[in-house]
Design a protein around this motif. Structure first.
Motif, PDB file in Angstrom:
ATOM      1  N   GLU A 107      38.924   7.138  52.193  1.00 48.10           N
ATOM      2  CA  GLU A 107      39.443   8.032  51.173  1.00 48.10           C
ATOM      3  C   GLU A 107      40.066   9.264  51.832  1.00 48.10           C
ATOM      4  N   ILE A 108      40.960   9.946  51.104  1.00 44.26           N
ATOM      5  CA  ILE A 108      41.530  11.188  51.599  1.00 44.26           C
ATOM      6  C   ILE A 108      40.468  12.283  51.504  1.00 44.26           C
ATOM      7  N   ASP A 109      40.100  12.819  52.644  1.00 48.05           N
ATOM      8  CA  ASP A 109      39.025  13.792  52.748  1.00 48.05           C
ATOM      9  C   ASP A 109      39.549  15.228  52.681  1.00 48.05           C
ATOM     10  N   LYS A 110      40.709  15.440  53.299  1.00 49.13           N
ATOM     11  CA  LYS A 110      41.291  16.783  53.368  1.00 49.13           C
ATOM     12  C   LYS A 110      42.797  16.661  53.545  1.00 49.13           C
ATOM     13  N   ILE A 111      43.520  17.619  52.970  1.00 47.83           N
ATOM     14  CA  ILE A 111      44.958  17.713  53.175  1.00 47.83           C
ATOM     15  C   ILE A 111      45.281  19.113  53.674  1.00 47.83           C
ATOM     16  N   GLU A 112      46.037  19.183  54.742  1.00 44.66           N
ATOM     17  CA  GLU A 112      46.577  20.442  55.217  1.00 44.66           C
ATOM     18  C   GLU A 112      48.083  20.412  55.028  1.00 44.66           C
ATOM     19  N   GLU A 113      48.627  21.444  54.384  1.00 41.05           N
ATOM     20  CA  GLU A 113      50.067  21.534  54.207  1.00 41.05           C
ATOM     21  C   GLU A 113      50.563  22.792  54.904  1.00 41.05           C
ATOM     22  N   GLY A 146      55.866  27.185  57.210  1.00 44.86           N
ATOM     23  CA  GLY A 146      56.039  28.271  58.158  1.00 44.86           C
ATOM     24  C   GLY A 146      54.743  28.516  58.896  1.00 44.86           C
ATOM     25  N   SER A 147      54.267  29.747  58.866  1.00 46.05           N
ATOM     26  CA  SER A 147      53.027  30.086  59.565  1.00 46.05           C
ATOM     27  C   SER A 147      51.794  29.937  58.687  1.00 46.05           C
ATOM     28  N   SER A 148      51.971  29.610  57.413  1.00 40.59           N
ATOM     29  CA  SER A 148      50.834  29.497  56.504  1.00 40.59           C
ATOM     30  C   SER A 148      50.339  28.059  56.417  1.00 40.59           C
ATOM     31  N   VAL A 149      49.046  27.916  56.167  1.00 39.57           N
ATOM     32  CA  VAL A 149      48.417  26.611  55.994  1.00 39.57           C
ATOM     33  C   VAL A 149      47.667  26.612  54.669  1.00 39.57           C
ATOM     34  N   GLN A 150      47.935  25.611  53.841  1.00 41.53           N
ATOM     35  CA  GLN A 150      47.218  25.433  52.584  1.00 41.53           C
ATOM     36  C   GLN A 150      46.336  24.206  52.719  1.00 41.53           C
ATOM     37  N   THR A 151      45.067  24.350  52.355  1.00 38.70           N
ATOM     38  CA  THR A 151      44.092  23.287  52.574  1.00 38.70           C
ATOM     39  C   THR A 151      43.484  22.841  51.251  1.00 38.70           C
ATOM     40  N   THR A 152      43.377  21.536  51.075  1.00 36.04           N
ATOM     41  CA  THR A 152      42.709  20.957  49.915  1.00 36.04           C
ATOM     42  C   THR A 152      41.663  19.972  50.411  1.00 36.04           C
ATOM     43  N   THR A 153      40.422  20.134  49.979  1.00 32.97           N
ATOM     44  CA  THR A 153      39.348  19.232  50.375  1.00 32.97           C
ATOM     45  C   THR A 153      38.826  18.487  49.153  1.00 32.97           C
ATOM     46  N   PHE A 154      38.358  17.247  49.385  1.00 36.41           N
ATOM     47  CA  PHE A 154      37.944  16.355  48.313  1.00 36.41           C
ATOM     48  C   PHE A 154      36.522  15.856  48.563  1.00 36.41           C
ATOM     49  N   SER A 155      35.729  15.750  47.491  1.00 37.50           N
ATOM     50  CA  SER A 155      34.418  15.099  47.540  1.00 37.50           C
ATOM     51  C   SER A 155      34.420  13.927  46.568  1.00 37.50           C
ATOM     52  N   TYR A 156      33.549  12.946  46.827  1.00 37.61           N
ATOM     53  CA  TYR A 156      33.558  11.698  46.060  1.00 37.61           C
ATOM     54  C   TYR A 156      32.152  11.293  45.644  1.00 37.61           C
ATOM     55  N   ASP A 157      32.083  10.484  44.583  1.00 39.77           N
ATOM     56  CA  ASP A 157      30.829   9.835  44.235  1.00 39.77           C
ATOM     57  C   ASP A 157      30.737   8.500  44.966  1.00 39.77           C
ATOM     58  N   SER A 184      36.350   5.051  45.082  1.00 45.10           N
ATOM     59  CA  SER A 184      35.394   5.921  44.403  1.00 45.10           C
ATOM     60  C   SER A 184      36.128   6.990  43.603  1.00 45.10           C
ATOM     61  N   ASN A 185      35.352   7.862  42.959  1.00 44.58           N
ATOM     62  CA  ASN A 185      35.928   8.889  42.087  1.00 44.58           C
ATOM     63  C   ASN A 185      35.812  10.267  42.716  1.00 44.58           C
ATOM     64  N   VAL A 186      36.861  11.054  42.598  1.00 45.72           N
ATOM     65  CA  VAL A 186      36.838  12.423  43.099  1.00 45.72           C
ATOM     66  C   VAL A 186      35.933  13.268  42.200  1.00 45.72           C
ATOM     67  N   THR A 187      34.960  13.959  42.821  1.00 42.13           N
ATOM     68  CA  THR A 187      34.040  14.801  42.057  1.00 42.13           C
ATOM     69  C   THR A 187      34.325  16.285  42.217  1.00 42.13           C
ATOM     70  N   SER A 188      35.044  16.660  43.287  1.00 42.22           N
ATOM     71  CA  SER A 188      35.433  18.059  43.422  1.00 42.22           C
ATOM     72  C   SER A 188      36.677  18.173  44.286  1.00 42.22           C
ATOM     73  N   ILE A 189      37.488  19.169  43.960  1.00 40.00           N
ATOM     74  CA  ILE A 189      38.686  19.488  44.729  1.00 40.00           C
ATOM     75  C   ILE A 189      38.680  20.996  44.952  1.00 40.00           C
ATOM     76  N   VAL A 190      38.771  21.404  46.201  1.00 35.38           N
ATOM     77  CA  VAL A 190      38.796  22.823  46.531  1.00 35.38           C
ATOM     78  C   VAL A 190      40.100  23.109  47.257  1.00 35.38           C
ATOM     79  N   TYR A 191      40.915  23.987  46.666  1.00 41.03           N
ATOM     80  CA  TYR A 191      42.211  24.343  47.232  1.00 41.03           C
ATOM     81  C   TYR A 191      42.165  25.774  47.738  1.00 41.03           C
ATOM     82  N   THR A 192      42.582  25.966  48.975  1.00 40.84           N
ATOM     83  CA  THR A 192      42.690  27.303  49.550  1.00 40.84           C
ATOM     84  C   THR A 192      44.121  27.518  49.975  1.00 40.84           C
TER      85      THR A 192
END
Length: 248
Positions: free
Chosen positions: A155-161, A164-175, A199-207
């Motif tokens: 499963e996709i655990d984390k995405i970094e985008e 430029g010099s900035s990084v946006q991060t999204t993390t995923f949790s699953y059942d 499985s199903n995504v139970t949380s998404i945290v975007y920074t």
């Protein structure tokens, strides 16, 4: 997440019109027949109906929207999106000889805006994604770059985008239960974030940048086969939507 990930419709997507839909197939797995989404802000609920040819989703309809998908073999290679019976978007998907997605392309009908994502599979079990805007001349401009991190379950655990010099991060949790769309052929190859594969995504945290954090959580109830029958979505501390799932 930015539009690099909006190229593909998310898990409650509507797919129809398989290229070999004229031949009937039999399938005994669990498939979603209908979903109903309710919103706490008073917006009208959305009911989506799903029809299949075997394990291929051949049509979905919801209110004024229809999605049509075309298969080549067991892989989804084209999607059409209609609003009020008018074609609005066409998406095309290309794969390598290992059936891995290598390119997705979205064209808006009318304005003619075209975006293209290119996928590279790295030795460290990550996937690099480059998004481009395609001009009328055929030349393109890279808009953003991202990296998908995969967990041990695939499963996709984390995405970094990176912009430029900035990084946006999204993390995923699953059942550990069954995703309602896991048995649809071609779904997992599309690498759709926020939906899960098995499985199903139970949380998404975007920074994001400038510094901000957005938390979304999903609570499920399951049937005896461990497929969701209902879901409640919370953004921050406020519930904003619920979903019901109905199966064949």
């Amino acid at each position: 997440m930015k539009k690099i990930f909006t190229l593909i419709v998310l898990a409650v997507l509507a797919i129809s019109c398989s290229s070999d839909s004229s031949s009937s197939q039999s399938y005994s797995g669990v498939l979603v027949k209908k979903t109903i989404q309710y919103f706490t802000n008073g917006s009208p609920s959305v009911t989506t109906f799903y029809q299949y040819n075997g394990a291929k989703l051949v049509s979905t309809t919801s209110d004024d929207m229809v999605h049509k998908y075309y298969y080549t073999g067991n892989l989804i290679t084209q999607e059409e999106i209609y609003f009020n019976d008018d074609l609005a978007y066409v998406l095309n998907f290309s794969y390598d000889n290992q059936n891995r997605l290598v390119q997705s392309r979205r064209e808006a009908i009318g304005p003619g805006q075209i975006f293209r994502n290119v996928y590279h599979y790295n030795a460290d079990n990550t996937i690099s994604v480059d998004e481009y805007f395609i001009f009328e001349t055929g030349s393109d401009e890279e808009l953003s770059h991202a990296k998908f991190y995969m967990n041990s379950a695939g499963e996709i655990d984390k995405i970094e985008e990176y912009n430029g010099s900035s990084v946006q991060t999204t993390t995923f949790s699953y059942d550990q239960q069954n995703n309602p769309f896991k048995n649809i052929l071609g779904m997992r190859q599309l690498l759709v974030p926020e939906s899960g594969f098995d499985s199903n995504v139970t949380s998404i945290v975007y920074t994001g940048y400038p510094p901000e954090t957005l938390n979304r959580s999903f609570q499920f109830t399951y049937n005896t086969d461990q497929y969701p029958v209902s879901m409640s979505r919370t953004i921050g501390t406020n519930q904003d939507a619920t979903m019901q799932y109905f199966y064949e």
